[in-house]
Design an enzyme around this catalytic site. Structure first.
Site, PDB file in Angstrom:
ATOM      1  N   ASP A   1       0.830  -1.210   0.000  1.00 13.76           N
ATOM      2  CA  ASP A   1       0.000   0.000   0.000  1.00 13.76           C
ATOM      3  C   ASP A   1       0.864   1.259   0.000  1.00 13.76           C
ATOM      4  O   ASP A   1       1.982   1.252   0.511  1.00 13.76           O
ATOM      5  CB  ASP A   1      -0.920  -0.034   1.235  1.00 13.76           C
ATOM      6  CG  ASP A   1      -2.107   0.904   1.100  1.00 13.76           C
ATOM      7  OD1 ASP A   1      -2.346   1.427  -0.010  1.00 13.76           O
ATOM      8  OD2 ASP A   1      -2.785   1.119   2.114  1.00 13.76           O
TER       9      ASP A   1
ATOM     10  N   HIS B   1       2.177   3.331  -9.016  1.00 14.56           N
ATOM     11  CA  HIS B   1       1.927   1.901  -9.241  1.00 14.56           C
ATOM     12  C   HIS B   1       3.081   1.276 -10.032  1.00 14.56           C
ATOM     13  O   HIS B   1       3.499   0.162  -9.751  1.00 14.56           O
ATOM     14  CB  HIS B   1       0.606   1.698  -9.983  1.00 14.56           C
ATOM     15  CG  HIS B   1      -0.596   2.128  -9.196  1.00 14.56           C
ATOM     16  ND1 HIS B   1      -0.749   1.837  -7.858  1.00 14.56           N
ATOM     17  CD2 HIS B   1      -1.713   2.830  -9.547  1.00 14.56           C
ATOM     18  CE1 HIS B   1      -1.899   2.344  -7.420  1.00 14.56           C
ATOM     19  NE2 HIS B   1      -2.493   2.952  -8.424  1.00 14.56           N
TER      20      HIS B   1
ATOM     21  N   SER C   1      -7.731  -5.501  -5.155  1.00 13.28           N
ATOM     22  CA  SER C   1      -8.799  -6.039  -4.315  1.00 13.28           C
ATOM     23  C   SER C   1     -10.142  -5.957  -5.029  1.00 13.28           C
ATOM     24  O   SER C   1     -10.312  -5.188  -5.984  1.00 13.28           O
ATOM     25  CB  SER C   1      -8.864  -5.272  -2.987  1.00 13.28           C
ATOM     26  OG  SER C   1      -9.514  -4.023  -3.159  1.00 13.28           O
TER      27      SER C   1
ATOM     28  N   GLU D   1     -12.514  -4.546  -3.980  1.00 16.25           N
ATOM     29  CA  GLU D   1     -13.019  -3.185  -3.740  1.00 16.25           C
ATOM     30  C   GLU D   1     -12.294  -2.145  -4.587  1.00 16.25           C
ATOM     31  O   GLU D   1     -12.744  -1.005  -4.705  1.00 16.25           O
ATOM     32  CB  GLU D   1     -12.875  -2.820  -2.254  1.00 16.25           C
ATOM     33  CG  GLU D   1     -13.878  -3.533  -1.347  1.00 16.25           C
ATOM     34  CD  GLU D   1     -13.606  -5.022  -1.193  1.00 16.25           C
ATOM     35  OE1 GLU D   1     -12.421  -5.415  -1.141  1.00 16.25           O
ATOM     36  OE2 GLU D   1     -14.572  -5.814  -1.159  1.00 16.25           O
TER      37      GLU D   1
ATOM     38  N   TRP E   1     -12.197  -1.904  -7.617  1.00 14.21           N
ATOM     39  CA  TRP E   1     -13.010  -1.508  -8.779  1.00 14.21           C
ATOM     40  C   TRP E   1     -13.643  -0.140  -8.567  1.00 14.21           C
ATOM     41  O   TRP E   1     -14.113   0.487  -9.511  1.00 14.21           O
ATOM     42  CB  TRP E   1     -14.115  -2.543  -9.041  1.00 14.21           C
ATOM     43  CG  TRP E   1     -13.600  -3.861  -9.541  1.00 14.21           C
ATOM     44  CD1 TRP E   1     -13.460  -5.004  -8.807  1.00 14.21           C
ATOM     45  CD2 TRP E   1     -13.163  -4.177 -10.861  1.00 14.21           C
ATOM     46  NE1 TRP E   1     -12.955  -6.012  -9.598  1.00 14.21           N
ATOM     47  CE2 TRP E   1     -12.771  -5.534 -10.864  1.00 14.21           C
ATOM     48  CE3 TRP E   1     -13.061  -3.436 -12.052  1.00 14.21           C
ATOM     49  CZ2 TRP E   1     -12.274  -6.169 -12.004  1.00 14.21           C
ATOM     50  CZ3 TRP E   1     -12.579  -4.082 -13.189  1.00 14.21           C
ATOM     51  CH2 TRP E   1     -12.191  -5.427 -13.156  1.00 14.21           C
TER      52      TRP E   1
ATOM     53  N   LEU F   1      10.246 -20.996  -4.364  1.00 13.57           N
ATOM     54  CA  LEU F   1       9.425 -19.944  -3.740  1.00 13.57           C
ATOM     55  C   LEU F   1       8.070 -19.947  -4.420  1.00 13.57           C
ATOM     56  O   LEU F   1       7.996 -19.945  -5.655  1.00 13.57           O
ATOM     57  CB  LEU F   1      10.101 -18.578  -3.932  1.00 13.57           C
ATOM     58  CG  LEU F   1       9.254 -17.342  -3.595  1.00 13.57           C
ATOM     59  CD1 LEU F   1       8.963 -17.259  -2.099  1.00 13.57           C
ATOM     60  CD2 LEU F   1       9.960 -16.060  -4.042  1.00 13.57           C
TER      61      LEU F   1
ATOM     62  N   LEU G   1      -6.913  -4.606   7.567  1.00 16.82           N
ATOM     63  CA  LEU G   1      -6.705  -5.731   6.652  1.00 16.82           C
ATOM     64  C   LEU G   1      -7.283  -5.472   5.268  1.00 16.82           C
ATOM     65  O   LEU G   1      -6.902  -6.140   4.303  1.00 16.82           O
ATOM     66  CB  LEU G   1      -7.324  -7.011   7.227  1.00 16.82           C
ATOM     67  CG  LEU G   1      -6.618  -7.604   8.448  1.00 16.82           C
ATOM     68  CD1 LEU G   1      -7.373  -8.826   8.957  1.00 16.82           C
ATOM     69  CD2 LEU G   1      -5.182  -7.991   8.103  1.00 16.82           C
TER      70      LEU G   1
HETATM   71  C1  IPE Z   1      -5.526  -2.698  -0.177  1.00 16.57           C
HETATM   72  O1  IPE Z   1      -5.170  -1.365  -0.291  1.00 16.57           O
HETATM   73  C2  IPE Z   1      -5.530  -3.354  -1.535  1.00 16.57           C
HETATM   74  C3  IPE Z   1      -4.228  -3.591  -2.152  1.00 16.57           C
HETATM   75  C4  IPE Z   1      -3.069  -3.289  -1.626  1.00 16.57           C
HETATM   76  C5  IPE Z   1      -4.267  -4.249  -3.440  1.00 16.57           C
HETATM   77  P1  IPE Z   1      -6.256  -0.214  -0.443  1.00 16.57           P
HETATM   78  O2  IPE Z   1      -5.490   1.047  -0.621  1.00 16.57           O
HETATM   79  O3  IPE Z   1      -7.230  -0.567  -1.507  1.00 16.57           O
HETATM   80  O4  IPE Z   1      -7.004  -0.252   0.953  1.00 16.57           O
HETATM   81  P2  IPE Z   1      -7.909   0.841   1.674  1.00 16.57           P
HETATM   82  O5  IPE Z   1      -8.942   1.272   0.682  1.00 16.57           O
HETATM   83  O6  IPE Z   1      -7.021   1.976   2.063  1.00 16.57           O
HETATM   84  O7  IPE Z   1      -8.478   0.141   2.854  1.00 16.57           O
HETATM   85  C1  IPE Z   2      -1.550   0.314  -3.282  1.00 13.58           C
HETATM   86  O1  IPE Z   2      -1.366   1.682  -3.348  1.00 13.58           O
HETATM   87  C2  IPE Z   2      -1.816  -0.302  -4.626  1.00 13.58           C
HETATM   88  C3  IPE Z   2      -3.203  -0.777  -4.805  1.00 13.58           C
HETATM   89  C4  IPE Z   2      -4.161  -0.676  -3.935  1.00 13.58           C
HETATM   90  C5  IPE Z   2      -3.505  -1.417  -6.065  1.00 13.58           C
HETATM   91  P1  IPE Z   2      -2.585   2.691  -3.330  1.00 13.58           P
HETATM   92  O2  IPE Z   2      -2.981   2.976  -4.734  1.00 13.58           O
HETATM   93  O3  IPE Z   2      -3.685   2.220  -2.480  1.00 13.58           O
HETATM   94  O4  IPE Z   2      -1.882   3.955  -2.712  1.00 13.58           O
HETATM   95  P2  IPE Z   2      -2.483   4.955  -1.634  1.00 13.58           P
HETATM   96  O5  IPE Z   2      -2.973   4.129  -0.494  1.00 13.58           O
HETATM   97  O6  IPE Z   2      -3.601   5.682  -2.301  1.00 13.58           O
HETATM   98  O7  IPE Z   2      -1.344   5.827  -1.282  1.00 13.58           O
HETATM   99 MG    MG Z   3      -4.080   2.424  -0.508  1.00 11.95          MG
END
Ligand code: IPE
Ligand code: IPE
Ligand code: MG
Length: 247
Positions: A22, A39, A67, A69, A71, A133, A197
């Site tokens: 994240d 990304h 995730s 979510e 989407w 791995l 989580l």
């Molecule tokens: C969790 O991160 C999903 C991934 C790392 C793929 P999010 O950035 O989507 O989580 P929330 O929305 O902050 O909970």
């Molecule tokens: C994690 O980084 C990657 C995915 C969720 C796919 P974020 O895109 O959630 O980055 P922040 O949380 O907005 O900084």
């Molecule tokens: Mg995030």
């Protein structure tokens, strides 16, 4: 006495490490760049981390890539994330296969673009003989969705007489999850100073040790992994009992 340096190999590595990668968006924002730039840098961090996990003797590395979510994000960002999966596999699959990495993908496959489903199947097939791995990519994955899909298959098997209702327990239920047959994560790392989580490994994380770091994912590297493992090695796991259990 000199402090051991963070780059020194930790005493022992957990068998299964899971990571919520994240902070890509915030990393890009700090640099005045679009979220997709974060990304792309996140993929570089993933490459470093897979390499490091192999060197440290981790057997299972599960990473949360997209995730159920996610989407909810703007269509261009979703599409960029899918493109990065395409790019990562196109660029790294042969190298991963040569290095003994077995690639698997967990999550809902239905609804994914046909070429993505094909890329996933090809990566799994090409690497299936490997066992150094296990790289498990959670893509279009949600813990609640995984449990609901497992329940659907289980109910169908009950109806077909393949399993009796009274034989349903955590072990038999676990065999219907995407992670069937794999050990649960020993250590779960979440980067970027978030403490939740977000629907990741809800079932499997029942006794996982959680480590949160403020490192943003694009900055993650071997040293960060070693430091999370060092933190893990200080923990005492009791699994509900009174005495520490060696893990
Ligand atoms: C969790 O991160 C999903 C991934 C790392 C793929 P999010 O950035 O989507 O989580 P929330 O929305 O902050 O909970
Ligand atoms: C994690 O980084 C990657 C995915 C969720 C796919 P974020 O895109 O959630 O980055 P922040 O949380 O907005 O900084
Ligand atoms: Mg995030």
């Amino acid at each position: 006495m000199a402090q051991p340096s963070a780059s020194q190999a930790p005493a022992s590595s957990p068998r299964h490490v899971a990571i919520i990668m994240d902070g890509n968006g915030r990393w890009a924002k700090q640099r005045g760049r679009p979220r997709t730039f974060g990304h792309a840098e996140g993929v570089e961090a993933l490459r470093r981390t897979v390499e490091a996990a192999g060197e440290l003797g981790v057997q299972y590395l599960t990473v949360f890539g997209f995730s159920t979510e996610n989407w909810r994000r703007p269509a261009e960002e979703v599409s960029a994330l899918f493109d990065l999966l395409r790019l990562y596999v196109a660029r790294d699959l042969d190298k991963l296969v040569n290095e003994g990495v077995r690639v698997r993908v967990i999550g809902e496959r239905k609804g994914l673009q046909p070429d993505i489903a094909e890329i996933i199947e090809n990566a799994e097939a090409k690497s299936r003989q490997n066992d150094k791995l296990n790289l498990i990519i959670a893509f279009n994955y949600g813990g609640q969705d995984e449990i609901a899909r497992a329940a659907r298959r289980l109910v169908a098997d009950v109806a077909a007489g393949k399993i009796r209702t009274e034989d349903i327990n955590p072990d038999t239920f676990g065999a219907y999850l995407d992670t069937a047959g794999w050990p649960p994560p020993d250590l779960l790392i979440r980067t970027s100073n978030e403490y939740r989580l977000s629907n990741f490994m809800l079932w499997q994380a029942a006794y996982t040790e959680l480590v949160f770091t403020d490192t943003l994912w694009p900055d993650f590297d071997k040293r960060a992994l070693e430091s999370a493992i060092a933190e893990y090695n200080k923990r005492e796991r009791r699994f509900g009992g009174t005495e520490p259990v060696a893990s």
